[in-house]
Design an enzyme around this catalytic site. Structure first.
Site, PDB file in Angstrom:
ATOM      1  N   CYS A 128       0.762  -1.192   0.103  1.00  0.00           N
ATOM      2  CA  CYS A 128      -0.203  -0.137   0.162  1.00  0.00           C
ATOM      3  C   CYS A 128       0.961   1.460  -0.078  1.00  0.00           C
ATOM      4  CB  CYS A 128      -0.943  -0.041   1.301  1.00  0.00           C
ATOM      5  SG  CYS A 128      -2.018  -1.326   1.356  1.00  0.00           S
ATOM      6  N   ARG A 130       4.047  -0.155  -4.754  1.00  0.00           N
ATOM      7  CA  ARG A 130       3.656  -0.826  -3.305  1.00  0.00           C
ATOM      8  C   ARG A 130       2.636  -1.519  -3.238  1.00  0.00           C
ATOM      9  NH1 ARG A 130       6.693   1.817   0.690  1.00  0.00           N
ATOM     10  NH2 ARG A 130       5.465   1.329   1.992  1.00  0.00           N
ATOM     11  N   TRP A 139      -2.680  -2.782  -1.662  1.00  0.00           N
ATOM     12  CA  TRP A 139      -2.302  -4.265  -1.985  1.00  0.00           C
ATOM     13  C   TRP A 139      -2.944  -4.973  -0.786  1.00  0.00           C
ATOM     14  CZ3 TRP A 139       0.073  -8.076   1.166  1.00  0.00           C
ATOM     15  CH2 TRP A 139       0.399  -9.169   0.224  1.00  0.00           C
ATOM     16  N   ASN A 156      -1.768   2.444   5.659  1.00  0.00           N
ATOM     17  CA  ASN A 156      -0.711   1.322   5.169  1.00  0.00           C
ATOM     18  C   ASN A 156      -0.406   0.561   6.519  1.00  0.00           C
ATOM     19  OD1 ASN A 156       1.162  -0.070   4.150  1.00  0.00           O
ATOM     20  ND2 ASN A 156       2.661   1.420   4.355  1.00  0.00           N
ATOM     21  N   GLY A 157      -0.671  -0.678   6.396  1.00  0.00           N
ATOM     22  CA  GLY A 157      -0.108  -1.471   7.868  1.00  0.00           C
ATOM     23  C   GLY A 157      -1.259  -2.496   7.670  1.00  0.00           C
ATOM     24  N   GLU A 206      18.324 -17.010  -7.481  1.00  0.00           N
ATOM     25  CA  GLU A 206      18.071 -15.549  -8.075  1.00  0.00           C
ATOM     26  C   GLU A 206      17.542 -15.660  -9.173  1.00  0.00           C
ATOM     27  OE1 GLU A 206      17.423 -13.009  -6.327  1.00  0.00           O
ATOM     28  OE2 GLU A 206      17.403 -11.439  -7.852  1.00  0.00           O
ATOM     29  N   LYS A 248      13.492 -14.706 -10.088  1.00  0.00           N
ATOM     30  CA  LYS A 248      13.377 -13.615 -11.096  1.00  0.00           C
ATOM     31  C   LYS A 248      12.077 -14.115 -11.933  1.00  0.00           C
ATOM     32  CE  LYS A 248      14.411 -10.754  -9.507  1.00  0.00           C
ATOM     33  NZ  LYS A 248      14.970 -10.686  -8.353  1.00  0.00           N
ATOM     34  N   GLU A 300       8.553 -14.725 -10.396  1.00  0.00           N
ATOM     35  CA  GLU A 300       7.831 -13.532 -10.076  1.00  0.00           C
ATOM     36  C   GLU A 300       7.194 -12.731 -11.171  1.00  0.00           C
ATOM     37  OE1 GLU A 300       9.882 -11.332  -6.926  1.00  0.00           O
ATOM     38  OE2 GLU A 300      11.647 -11.248  -8.333  1.00  0.00           O
ATOM     39  N   HIS A 354      19.672 -35.707  -6.618  1.00  0.00           N
ATOM     40  CA  HIS A 354      18.966 -36.369  -5.544  1.00  0.00           C
ATOM     41  C   HIS A 354      17.532 -35.913  -5.662  1.00  0.00           C
ATOM     42  CE1 HIS A 354      22.657 -37.327  -3.495  1.00  0.00           C
ATOM     43  NE2 HIS A 354      23.033 -36.159  -3.761  1.00  0.00           N
ATOM     44  N   LYS A 413       6.422  -4.130  -3.595  1.00  0.00           N
ATOM     45  CA  LYS A 413       7.711  -4.150  -3.586  1.00  0.00           C
ATOM     46  C   LYS A 413       8.320  -4.173  -2.279  1.00  0.00           C
ATOM     47  CE  LYS A 413      11.599  -2.844  -5.385  1.00  0.00           C
ATOM     48  NZ  LYS A 413      12.426  -3.871  -6.047  1.00  0.00           N
TER      49      LYS A 413
HETATM   50  C1  F6R Z   1      12.531 -10.317  -5.514  1.00  0.00           C
HETATM   51  C2  F6R Z   1      12.027  -9.252  -4.552  1.00  0.00           C
HETATM   52  C3  F6R Z   1      11.740  -9.694  -3.122  1.00  0.00           C
HETATM   53  C4  F6R Z   1      12.471  -8.935  -2.071  1.00  0.00           C
HETATM   54  C5  F6R Z   1      12.019  -9.320  -0.532  1.00  0.00           C
HETATM   55  C6  F6R Z   1      13.014  -8.619   0.584  1.00  0.00           C
HETATM   56  O1  F6R Z   1      12.619  -9.587  -6.699  1.00  0.00           O
HETATM   57  O2  F6R Z   1      11.788  -8.130  -4.795  1.00  0.00           O
HETATM   58  O3  F6R Z   1      11.839 -11.251  -3.043  1.00  0.00           O
HETATM   59  O4  F6R Z   1      13.753  -8.994  -2.197  1.00  0.00           O
HETATM   60  O5  F6R Z   1      10.833  -8.984  -0.650  1.00  0.00           O
HETATM   61  O6  F6R Z   1      12.590  -7.172   0.175  1.00  0.00           O
HETATM   62  P1  F6R Z   1      13.560  -6.020   0.941  1.00  0.00           P
HETATM   63  O7  F6R Z   1      14.775  -6.209   0.353  1.00  0.00           O
HETATM   64  O8  F6R Z   1      13.310  -4.697   0.653  1.00  0.00           O
HETATM   65  O9  F6R Z   1      13.810  -6.635   2.326  1.00  0.00           O
END
Ligand code: F6R
Length: 612
Positions: free
Chosen positions: A2, A27, A74, A100-101, A485, A489, A492, A508, A607
Site C-alpha cells: 500500500c 507498493r 495491496w 498502510n499496515g 536468484e 526472477k 515472479e 537427488h 515492492k
Molecule cells: C524479489 C524481491 C523480493 C524482495 C524481498 C525482500 O525480486 O523483490 O523477494 O527481495 O521481499 O525485500 P527487501 O530487500 O526490501 O527487504
C-alpha cells in the site's frame, strides 16, 4: 504494501496525489482512491485496478481542492473491490482515512463498534480505525488529533495513517507505527507519502515520522507529538534524490532500466569507499563496530527474497576470506524460532526497501537478545537503518520495478567490501589476494556493461522458451545463489514455475523432472567447480533436457554441449555472481515481456512487504 499520499496547500491536491500514487504503485496496485476536501464535503473517488483506472474514472469530475488524501492498495483484509479501496470514511462521513499496515485487533474493535450501532461499508481493518476515531472524538468531545492519539493507544498493529476532516480542510493528521511515512515540507504546503518519490519534485526538505509519533499538519506549520501527548519540533532533513532516478528514461519498463543501470549502481556502491590503486577500502558507516565483526565468532545474516540470496553470496565471502562461520536465515523463520544468539555473534540484516516487516521483527528479536546489528540497506532513512546499530547504504538509487535487480548486485558489492575489510584486518587473507580483489572489484562495472551486451541474445533465447511451463536453474559454489536468484526472477515476473538448485543436488531429486521439454539454465562459468558442472550438463543432456549455459568468454567446451550459450566476461570466482546474474535478469525480463506480463507490477506482489 500500500502506498499513501496526501497534500495540503495551494496546488490542486488531486493532481499532486494522482501523480504521487503512480510513483507509489510499486507498493500495491489492486485498487486506488482519493478523497478531496472541498465546499465542506469530502468527495470520494475509488476504483478497483490500477491508478490509471482511477484517473480515467474521475476524468469528467470537478476535482478542485487543495487538501486531499490518496491510496494505492495491496489487499490484506478484504478483496480488491471498489468498496475495500481506500480512503474510508467515518460512519458520519466527516472524516476520511488512508492506511498502510495491518490492525491486528480490528475484529474486537469492530465488534465493539457494531454493538454501538456503527455500520461498515468495507471488509477492511482500516475502516474500523476511522469509525473508532469518530467514536472517541464524539464521546470525549475532543480535537481530532487528540481523538487520534487516544484511539491509537488502543490499536494493536502496524500503521501509517493520514486523516482528513471535512470540516477543517486546513489540517491533516498523520501517525505512524511500523509503516513508513515521510512529510515533505514546502512553502506553506505539505506532502505526505509512504516514501519520498512523490515528494521530490516539489521539495527536498522532509521529516521522517518516527514510530508512535503523531503529526498535526496545518498550513501554518507542522507539530509533532508522541503518544504521551508531549510535543516535539520536527527534524527537517534534506534528501538527495534526482527526479530522473524515478522515471523510466526511455526504457519500456523500470525493471529493464534498472538492469541497465547496474554498471552505474555498482560503481555508486564503491564510490568514495574503494580506491584500488591506492590500496584503500573503507566503509565509514560500519567503523564504530568493525572490531565486533573482526572478532565475531559467528555471523547471522537476516533477510528475505533476493536480499537473502545476496546474503548467501556473502556467506561464501565471510567463510572463505574471513574464516567466520555464517548462517543465512530467512528473517520470517528466524523471528518465530527461539534462536540462539551468543555474545560473539554479529547480525547482518540486508534489505532493499528497509521496510520488510519480517526483517525488522527479526532485528528487534536479535537486539532484545543483545546482538549487534549491521544493516546493508538501499532506502535511505527507512526503518531498518534506524533499527540497526551501524550500517552501510548500498546507494543503488530508487528501485521501482517490483523484481529486485540492481539492489542485488549492489548488496553483493557492499557485502564483498565488508568481508574484504574484515579479512584484511583479521589477517585471514594475504596482502596479495586482498589487493587482487580490490583491483578486480573495481573492474566489475565495466564487466557488467559488457554482460549487458547479451541483451539481444537473451531476447532471442527468451523467444524459444517463452511458452515453457517449468525451468530449472543450476549453479555451484558462488553461482548457487545466482541460480536461486535467476529462478526467483523468472517465477515472479513471468509466472513460470522455476526452481534453483545446487547443481550437484540435481541427482537427488530434480533430475526426475528432466525431459525434452525442460529448459535447464546452468551457470557454468570457469571456476573451481568447472569440471563438475560440465558433468552436470552432460547429465541433463543425457536426459534430453535443453541447456542454456552461462559461460566465461572463450570457453570452448561447454558451447559444444549446451543448446544455447551466453558468454560473460572473466572475473574472480568470488565476484562472478555480479556478472553471471546479468543474463539471468535479462532472460527473465524478456520471457515475461514476451508473455505480455506486467513486468514492473507482477500479480500478487508488492515492492515493500510491510506485512508479516
Ligand atoms: C524479489 C524481491 C523480493 C524482495 C524481498 C525482500 O525480486 O523483490 O523477494 O527481495 O521481499 O525485500 P527487501 O530487500 O526490501 O527487504
Amino acid at each position: 504494501m500500500c502506498g499513501i499520499v496526501a497534500y495540503l496547500g495551494d496546488r490542486n491536491a488531486f493532481e499532486v496525489i494522482i501523480k504521487g500514487l503512480k510513483r507509489l504503485e510499486y507498493r500495491g496496485y489492486d485498487s486506488s482512491g482519493i478523497a478531496l476536501s472541498a465546499d465542506n464535503q469530502l468527495k470520494l473517488y475509488k476504483k478497483t485496478g490500477k491508478v490509471s483506472e482511477l484517473e480515467s474514472f474521475t476524468n469528467s469530475e470537478d476535482l478542485n481542492g487543495g487538501t486531499g488524501i490518496g491510496h494505492t492498495r495491496w489487499a490484506t483484509h478484504g478483496e480488491p473491490t471498489d468498496n475495500n479501496a481506500h480512503p474510508h470514511l467515518s460512519f458520519d462521513g466527516t472524516l476520511g482515512i488512508i492506511h498502510n499496515g495491518i490492525i491486528e485487533n480490528y475484529a474486537s474493535l469492530k465488534q465493539e463498534l457494531l454493538n454501538k450501532g456503527y455500520e461498515f461499508k468495507s471488509d477492511t481493518d482500516s475502516e474500523v480505525v476511522i469509525h473508532f476515531i469518530e467514536d472517541i472524538r464524539k464521546n470525549n468531545n475532543c480535537k481530532l488529533d487528540e481523538a487520534v492519539r487516544l484511539a491509537l493507544s488502543k490499536v494493536i498493529g502496524a500503521y501509517a495513517i493520514v486523516i482528513i476532516d471535512r470540516n477543517d480542510p486546513s489540517r491533516l493528521i498523520a501517525a505512524r507505527k511500523g509503516s513508513p511515512l515521510v512529510i515533505g515540507v514546502g512553502k506553506g504546503e505539505y506532502f505526505l507519502a509512504s516514501d519520498a518519490t512523490p515528494i521530490i519534485e516539489y521539495t527536498n526538505e522532509v521529516v521522517y515520522l518516527n514510530d508512535f509519533e503523531i503529526a498535526i499538519v496545518c498550513r501554518e506549520g507542522l507539530t509533532l507529538k508522541n503518544m504521551e501527548d508531549v510535543e516535539s519540533s520536527p527534524y527537517i532533513q534534506k534528501i538527495d534524490m534526482e527526479l530522473d532516478a524515478i522515471e523510466k528514461g526511455g526504457f519500456k519498463h523500470f525493471m529493464l532500466k534498472e538492469i541497465f543501470e547496474q554498471p552505474k549502481s555498482i560503481g555508486d556502491a564503491m564510490r568514495g569507499r574503494l580506491n584500488a590503486a591506492e590500496g584503500q577500502l573503507a566503509l565509514g558507516g560500519i567503523r564504530d563496530y568493525l572490531n565486533r565483526l573482526i572478532s565475531a565468532d559467528r555471523i547471522i545474516v537476516l533477510a528475505c527474497g533476493t536480499s537473502w540470496h545476496a546474503g548467501l553470496v556473502a556467506e561464501y565471502f565471510f567463510e572463505e576470506w574471513c574464516r567466520i562461520p555464517v548462517e543465512v536465515e530467512y528473517a520470517s523463520e528466524f523471528r518465530y524460532r527461539n534462536p540462539i544468539i551468543k555474545e560473539g555473534d554479529v547480525i547482518i540484516a540486508i534489505s532493499q526497501s528497509g521496510e520488510t516487516a519480517d526483517t525488522l521483527a527479526a532485528i528487534e528479536l536479535a537486539k532484545s537478545k543483545g546482538a549487534i546489528i549491521f544493516g546493508v540497506v538501499n532506502a535511505v532513512g527507512s526503518s531498518i537503518p534506524r533499527a540497526t546499530h551501524v550500517g552501510a547504504y548500498i546507494h543503488a538509487g530508487p528501485e521501482i520495478g517490483v523484481a529486485s535487480t540492481k539492489a542485488f548486485t549492489s548488496q553483493v558489492t557492499v557485502l564483498s567490501m565488508i568481508a574484504m575489510i574484515v579479512s584484511y584486518k583479521k589477517g585471514t587473507i594475504s596482502e596479495t589476494s586482498y589487493h587482487e580483489l580490490l583491483v578486480e572489484l573495481e573492474t566489475i562495472p565495466e564487466k557488467v556493461q559488457i554482460a549487458l551486451g547479451l541483451d539481444q541474445r537473451s531476447q532471442s533465447i527468451a523467444r524459444s522458451f517463452m511458452n515453457a511451463t517449468n525451468f530449472l536453474y543450476l549453479g555451484r559454489g558462488y553461482n548457487f545463489p545466482v541460480a536461486l536468484e535467476g529462478a526467483l526472477k523468472l517465477k515472479e515476473i513471468s509466472y513460470i514455475h522455476a526452481e534453483g538448485y545446487p547443481a550437484a543436488e540435481m541427482k537427488h531429486g530434480p533430475i526426475a523432472l528432466i525431459d525434452e521439454e525442460m529448459p535447464v539454465v546452468v551457470i557454468a562459468t570457469n571456476d573451481s567447480s568447472y569440471e563438475k558442472i560440465i558433468s552436470n550438463i552432460q547429465e541433463v543432456k543425457a536426459r534430453k533436457g535443453k541447456v542454456i549455459a552461462i559461460v566465461t568468454e572463450g570457453d570452448e567446451v561447454i558451447p559444444r554441449l549446451a543448446d544455447y550459450v551466453l558468454e560473460v566476461p572473466k572475473t574472480h570466482e568470488a565476484l562472478m555472481p555480479l556478472v553471471s546474474v546479468i543474463p539471468l535478469q535479462l532472460l527473465s525480463y524478456y520471457i515475461a515481456d514476451l508473455r505480455g506480463c506486467n513486468v514492473d507490477q507482477p500479480r500478487n506482489l508488492a515492492k515493500s512487504v510491510t506485512v508479516e
